[in-house]
Design a protein around this motif. Structure first.
Motif, PDB file in Angstrom:
ATOM      1  N   SER A 145       0.830  -1.211   0.000  1.00 55.87           N
ATOM      2  CA  SER A 145       0.000   0.000   0.000  1.00 55.87           C
ATOM      3  C   SER A 145       0.861   1.256   0.000  1.00 55.87           C
ATOM      4  CB  SER A 145      -0.932  -0.002   1.216  1.00 55.87           C
ATOM      5  OG  SER A 145      -1.800  -1.102   1.170  1.00 55.87           O
ATOM      6  N   ARG A 146       1.944   1.219   0.768  1.00 56.21           N
ATOM      7  CA  ARG A 146       2.812   2.400   0.832  1.00 56.21           C
ATOM      8  C   ARG A 146       3.650   2.567  -0.433  1.00 56.21           C
ATOM      9  NH1 ARG A 146       5.781   3.053   6.535  1.00 56.21           N
ATOM     10  NH2 ARG A 146       6.485   4.905   5.376  1.00 56.21           N
ATOM     11  N   LEU A 147       3.942   1.453  -1.100  1.00 52.61           N
ATOM     12  CA  LEU A 147       4.775   1.537  -2.305  1.00 52.61           C
ATOM     13  C   LEU A 147       3.964   1.809  -3.569  1.00 52.61           C
ATOM     14  CD1 LEU A 147       7.297  -1.407  -1.768  1.00 52.61           C
ATOM     15  CD2 LEU A 147       7.643   1.027  -1.315  1.00 52.61           C
ATOM     16  N   SER A 154      14.233   6.682  -4.280  1.00 55.17           N
ATOM     17  CA  SER A 154      14.652   7.054  -2.930  1.00 55.17           C
ATOM     18  C   SER A 154      13.517   6.870  -1.922  1.00 55.17           C
ATOM     19  CB  SER A 154      15.131   8.515  -2.928  1.00 55.17           C
ATOM     20  OG  SER A 154      14.104   9.382  -3.377  1.00 55.17           O
ATOM     21  N   GLU A 155      12.279   7.138  -2.337  1.00 52.04           N
ATOM     22  CA  GLU A 155      11.134   6.927  -1.453  1.00 52.04           C
ATOM     23  C   GLU A 155      10.932   5.445  -1.170  1.00 52.04           C
ATOM     24  OE1 GLU A 155       7.523   9.142  -2.392  1.00 52.04           O
ATOM     25  OE2 GLU A 155       8.664  10.297  -3.862  1.00 52.04           O
ATOM     26  N   ILE A 156      11.146   4.612  -2.183  1.00 53.79           N
ATOM     27  CA  ILE A 156      10.995   3.166  -1.997  1.00 53.79           C
ATOM     28  C   ILE A 156      12.010   2.655  -0.979  1.00 53.79           C
ATOM     29  CG2 ILE A 156      11.221   0.923  -3.127  1.00 53.79           C
ATOM     30  CD1 ILE A 156      10.153   2.170  -5.665  1.00 53.79           C
ATOM     31  N   THR A 157      13.269   3.044  -1.149  1.00 48.79           N
ATOM     32  CA  THR A 157      14.305   2.568  -0.224  1.00 48.79           C
ATOM     33  C   THR A 157      14.037   3.026   1.200  1.00 48.79           C
ATOM     34  OG1 THR A 157      15.683   4.486  -0.791  1.00 48.79           O
ATOM     35  CG2 THR A 157      16.039   2.463  -2.040  1.00 48.79           C
ATOM     36  N   SER A 158      13.621   4.275   1.347  1.00 51.28           N
ATOM     37  CA  SER A 158      13.346   4.802   2.690  1.00 51.28           C
ATOM     38  C   SER A 158      12.196   4.048   3.344  1.00 51.28           C
ATOM     39  CB  SER A 158      13.023   6.294   2.593  1.00 51.28           C
ATOM     40  OG  SER A 158      12.699   6.818   3.861  1.00 51.28           O
ATOM     41  N   THR A 159      11.140   3.779   2.567  1.00 48.00           N
ATOM     42  CA  THR A 159       9.972   3.075   3.103  1.00 48.00           C
ATOM     43  C   THR A 159      10.309   1.646   3.500  1.00 48.00           C
ATOM     44  OG1 THR A 159       8.488   4.420   1.740  1.00 48.00           O
ATOM     45  CG2 THR A 159       7.618   2.350   2.594  1.00 48.00           C
ATOM     46  N   VAL A 160      11.021   0.953   2.630  1.00 51.89           N
ATOM     47  CA  VAL A 160      11.360  -0.452   2.884  1.00 51.89           C
ATOM     48  C   VAL A 160      12.290  -0.583   4.077  1.00 51.89           C
ATOM     49  CG1 VAL A 160      12.574  -2.446   1.938  1.00 51.89           C
ATOM     50  CG2 VAL A 160      10.975  -1.170   0.518  1.00 51.89           C
ATOM     51  N   SER A 259       9.397 -12.241   0.820  1.00 51.64           N
ATOM     52  CA  SER A 259       8.224 -11.640   0.180  1.00 51.64           C
ATOM     53  C   SER A 259       8.367 -10.119   0.082  1.00 51.64           C
ATOM     54  CB  SER A 259       6.960 -12.000   0.963  1.00 51.64           C
ATOM     55  OG  SER A 259       6.763 -13.403   0.992  1.00 51.64           O
ATOM     56  N   MET A 260       8.908  -9.513   1.120  1.00 51.35           N
ATOM     57  CA  MET A 260       9.107  -8.068   1.108  1.00 51.35           C
ATOM     58  C   MET A 260      10.176  -7.678   0.089  1.00 51.35           C
ATOM     59  SD  MET A 260       8.862  -7.192   5.178  1.00 51.35           S
ATOM     60  CE  MET A 260       8.631  -5.434   4.948  1.00 51.35           C
ATOM     61  N   ILE A 261      11.193  -8.509  -0.065  1.00 53.82           N
ATOM     62  CA  ILE A 261      12.227  -8.243  -1.078  1.00 53.82           C
ATOM     63  C   ILE A 261      11.615  -8.273  -2.480  1.00 53.82           C
ATOM     64  CG2 ILE A 261      14.266  -9.262  -2.173  1.00 53.82           C
ATOM     65  CD1 ILE A 261      15.222 -10.056   0.624  1.00 53.82           C
ATOM     66  N   GLU A 262      10.756  -9.262  -2.739  1.00 57.87           N
ATOM     67  CA  GLU A 262      10.107  -9.352  -4.051  1.00 57.87           C
ATOM     68  C   GLU A 262       9.211  -8.138  -4.302  1.00 57.87           C
ATOM     69  OE1 GLU A 262       8.072 -13.044  -4.253  1.00 57.87           O
ATOM     70  OE2 GLU A 262       9.889 -14.270  -4.210  1.00 57.87           O
ATOM     71  N   SER A 263       8.457  -7.723  -3.289  1.00 55.51           N
ATOM     72  CA  SER A 263       7.585  -6.544  -3.445  1.00 55.51           C
ATOM     73  C   SER A 263       8.407  -5.290  -3.708  1.00 55.51           C
ATOM     74  CB  SER A 263       6.729  -6.368  -2.194  1.00 55.51           C
ATOM     75  OG  SER A 263       5.876  -7.474  -1.993  1.00 55.51           O
ATOM     76  N   THR A 264       9.534  -5.171  -3.019  1.00 52.92           N
ATOM     77  CA  THR A 264      10.405  -4.011  -3.215  1.00 52.92           C
ATOM     78  C   THR A 264      10.978  -3.987  -4.625  1.00 52.92           C
ATOM     79  OG1 THR A 264      11.010  -4.079  -0.872  1.00 52.92           O
ATOM     80  CG2 THR A 264      12.428  -2.799  -2.334  1.00 52.92           C
ATOM     81  N   ALA A 265      11.432  -5.153  -5.102  1.00 51.24           N
ATOM     82  CA  ALA A 265      11.996  -5.234  -6.454  1.00 51.24           C
ATOM     83  C   ALA A 265      10.943  -4.885  -7.499  1.00 51.24           C
ATOM     84  CB  ALA A 265      12.555  -6.628  -6.699  1.00 51.24           C
ATOM     85  N   LEU A 266       9.714  -5.357  -7.300  1.00 45.94           N
ATOM     86  CA  LEU A 266       8.638  -5.038  -8.246  1.00 45.94           C
ATOM     87  C   LEU A 266       8.352  -3.534  -8.265  1.00 45.94           C
ATOM     88  CD1 LEU A 266       6.127  -7.969  -7.607  1.00 45.94           C
ATOM     89  CD2 LEU A 266       7.476  -7.563  -9.668  1.00 45.94           C
ATOM     90  N   ALA A 267       8.345  -2.919  -7.078  1.00 42.14           N
ATOM     91  CA  ALA A 267       8.094  -1.473  -7.003  1.00 42.14           C
ATOM     92  C   ALA A 267       9.208  -0.692  -7.690  1.00 42.14           C
ATOM     93  CB  ALA A 267       7.946  -1.038  -5.553  1.00 42.14           C
ATOM     94  N   MET A 268      10.466  -1.081  -7.446  1.00 42.18           N
ATOM     95  CA  MET A 268      11.591  -0.412  -8.104  1.00 42.18           C
ATOM     96  C   MET A 268      11.530  -0.579  -9.618  1.00 42.18           C
ATOM     97  SD  MET A 268      14.952  -1.148  -5.749  1.00 42.18           S
ATOM     98  CE  MET A 268      15.274  -0.218  -4.253  1.00 42.18           C
ATOM     99  N   ASP A 269      11.209  -1.794 -10.049  1.00 43.86           N
ATOM    100  CA  ASP A 269      11.122  -2.061 -11.481  1.00 43.86           C
ATOM    101  C   ASP A 269      10.019  -1.226 -12.118  1.00 43.86           C
ATOM    102  OD1 ASP A 269      12.306  -3.338 -13.585  1.00 43.86           O
ATOM    103  OD2 ASP A 269      11.134  -5.167 -13.425  1.00 43.86           O
ATOM    104  N   ARG A 270       8.902  -1.088 -11.400  1.00 39.23           N
ATOM    105  CA  ARG A 270       7.795  -0.285 -11.928  1.00 39.23           C
ATOM    106  C   ARG A 270       8.195   1.173 -12.069  1.00 39.23           C
ATOM    107  NH1 ARG A 270       4.627   2.929  -9.240  1.00 39.23           N
ATOM    108  NH2 ARG A 270       5.219   2.012  -7.240  1.00 39.23           N
ATOM    109  N   VAL A 271       8.853   1.719 -11.055  1.00 32.24           N
ATOM    110  CA  VAL A 271       9.275   3.123 -11.109  1.00 32.24           C
ATOM    111  C   VAL A 271      10.273   3.354 -12.237  1.00 32.24           C
ATOM    112  CG1 VAL A 271      10.530   4.924  -9.866  1.00 32.24           C
ATOM    113  CG2 VAL A 271       8.781   3.598  -8.696  1.00 32.24           C
ATOM    114  N   LYS A 272      11.233   2.424 -12.379  1.00 31.68           N
ATOM    115  CA  LYS A 272      12.222   2.560 -13.449  1.00 31.68           C
ATOM    116  C   LYS A 272      11.567   2.452 -14.822  1.00 31.68           C
ATOM    117  CE  LYS A 272      16.589   1.306 -11.239  1.00 31.68           C
ATOM    118  NZ  LYS A 272      17.302   2.498 -11.714  1.00 31.68           N
ATOM    119  N   SER A 273      10.593   1.547 -14.965  1.00 31.76           N
ATOM    120  CA  SER A 273       9.901   1.396 -16.250  1.00 31.76           C
ATOM    121  C   SER A 273       9.120   2.650 -16.599  1.00 31.76           C
ATOM    122  CB  SER A 273       8.973   0.177 -16.202  1.00 31.76           C
ATOM    123  OG  SER A 273       9.692  -1.010 -16.007  1.00 31.76           O
TER     124      SER A 273
END
Length: 526
Positions: A145-147, A154-160, A259-273
């Motif tokens: 929800s937060r991601l 930078s927001e993703i890393t701070s949140t995670v 599971s949190m690592i996978e969610s973080t990677a998906l969020a980063m990938d989405r932002v980069k895309s």
């Protein structure tokens, strides 16, 4: 200071575990003693032995419910059977049995207690697993929800980092990779609740090498366990957990962390895309605006240039060739012609970028196309010696005559720039029947192409270092456009130096048959 705090916290966890184990043993002993005392009361009152057996089964059930694991329940079933034999079967207060029927009672009681304790422990374990999974789901839901609305890495890393630190009571950190697949020189780490700091990476190159060569799910460093954050094609970053904290994590926590690592990677990938799509969209918009501007300017230049060329040509026709006016008009004509050629190349460039440079192939006679190109260059070739070698038989080649004519004009113009008036320019066309291709050779007797320039000769806007000394050097579009046109015809083009003396030679080939996928039929010229 952080190491001391983690050491103290580890000691406290061990103390809590010992206290928990002591409490389970106390319950085990207390319940068995309590059931025995109540059973003695039942015997005094005169209750039948069946009630006492049920009483012990209740004790086994309570021990399985309020203690941890199968061991307490199974052990309690053995002790309950032994206690019933010792206190409630004759002879009392001994493990001897006079009545053999009690052996069946003991076996049934033992089996019932064992099954009861096993089922109770299993239900308790399933309930514990359900609670853990519910906690995992809630944690992942909060993280997702937060991601969801985050638009910056930078927001993703701070949140995670904040959520992982709070969930696992540790000082988690996160390091991000750049677009060039290099670790950043700093990473963010949770220092305390509500406070995050930036720390320097001691050796980014060593870390990159360790992560790239990883054979397990994480890398163990001097301070951290590093989990890579994998995107679709690249590594996006590294989630870091202190070594001392990882040692206290159980299987459930490790599963949640994955599971949190996978969610973080998906969020980063989405932002980069999203960022990449936005960048490509902006580049396409800028390219479209630039193309429109170039096309508009080129079209506006065409009319005045044609007028200047026509006027200067008329002046040359009515003046004495030796007069200053004739020479001036000739200079004006040559400059206007050069600008006109540049305008045509710019227009071809805009069509190329817009994907509109599609050849309309028809069978054309090679000698007519070559003749048209030489005629278009007549004024610039007037004082030049041009040698043309064409097969005696008519050679028909599928091509867009206008585009190939532009290729020949650009190559001839390039040859004129690099040769002296008394040096020969040669155009040759050869039919290669083996490869079913027509080969066009444009050669000159200039200085040739330097080995340093040769790999880049067809790059857009590339100009030779030697050309910078020329007064009228081009802008590096001619050969690039030639390559685009030839490739669009399914041909090839290459540049090199002559082997029979000084000078350069450019060779392009065109297929002698039309691709049936493009034209719907195949035409051979054999």
């Amino acid at each position: 200071m952080g190491e001391i705090l983690r050491h103290i916290e580890g000691k406290m966890k061990q103390k809590r575990e010992r206290k928990k184990k002591f409490w389970h043993v106390f319950l085990f002993i207390t319940i068995l003693i309590g059931m025995t005392l109540v059973g003695l009361l039942f015997r005094t009152v005169g209750f039948p032995e069946t009630n006492i057996v049920l009483l012990y089964l209740l004790g086994v059930l309570l021990i399985s419910r309020f203690t941890g694991g199968y061991a307490y329940g199974i052990t309690s079933s053995v002790f309950a059977t032994g206690a019933f034999n010792y206190f409630f079967t004759e002879p009392y207060y001994t493990l001897s049995v006079y009545d053999s029927s009690y052996l069946i009672t003991f076996a049934i009681m033992m089996a019932t207690a064992f099954i009861t304790s096993t089922l109770t422990s299993k239900i308790k374990m399933n309930a514990e697993i359900a609670r853990e999974r519910e906690a995992e789901a809630n944690a992942l839901y909060r993280l997702t929800s937060r991601l969801t609305d985050v638009t910056e890495i930078s927001e993703i890393t701070s949140t995670v980092v904040e959520m992982v630190s709070n969930l696992f009571n540790c000082q988690a950190a996160c390091l991000v990779y750049t677009d060039l697949q290099e670790p950043e020189n700093t990473f963010i780490q949770q220092q305390m609740k509500g406070k995050q700091i930036r720390r320097e990476v001691q050796d980014p190159h060593a870390l990159k090498h360790q992560i790239a060569g990883l054979r397990t799910e994480f890398n163990v460093g001097e301070e951290f366990h590093d989990w890579p954050l994998y995107g679709r094609d690249t590594i996006l970053g590294v989630l870091r957990i202190p070594n001392s904290d990882v040692s206290f994590m159980n299987d459930s926590q490790m599963r949640l962390l994955h599971s949190m690592i996978e969610s973080t990677a998906l969020a980063m990938d989405r932002v980069k895309s999203v960022s990449e799509r936005q960048r490509l969209k902006e580049e396409a918009t800028q390219e479209r605006y630039r193309g429109n501007l170039l096309r508009a300017i080129s079209h506006d230049f065409r009319t005045p240039l044609s007028s200047i060329m026509g006027t200067s040509e008329m002046i040359m026709g009515v003046t004495d060739p030796g007069a200053d006016t004739h020479m001036l008009a000739n200079t004006i004509y040559n400059d206007a012609e050069r600008l006109h050629s540049l305008v045509e190349n710019i227009l071809a460039l805009t069509r190329l970028h817009e994907g509109k440079l599609v050849p309309e192939k028809q069978l054309e006679a090679v000698e007519e196309v070559v003749g048209a190109a030489i005629k278009a260059m007549a004024n610039r070739l007037a004082d030049r010696s041009v040698k043309v070698n064409i097969p005696n038989e008519i050679l028909l080649v599928p091509m867009d005559a206008k585009l190939i004519e532009q290729v020949l004009i650009n190559l001839l113009d390039n040859a004129v720039k690099h040769t002296q008036p008394d040096e020969e320019i040669c155009i040759s066309v050869v039919e290669n029947k083996v490869e079913k291709r027509a080969e066009f050779h444009i050669a000159d007797r200039g200085k040739g192409i330097s080995s340093a320039d040769l790999p880049y000769i067809f790059q857009m806007f590339f100009t030779s270092q030697s050309d910078k000394k020329e007064k009228r050097r081009g802008i590096g579009l001619g050969l690039s456009i030639c390559e685009s046109i030839v490739v669009a015809h399914g041909g090839t083009i290459k540049a090199g130096n002559r082997i029979d003396g000084p000078g350069a030679e450019l060779i392009f080939t065109l297929p002698l048959q039309i691709d049936c996928l493009d034209e719907g039929e195949t035409t051979n010229n054999d």
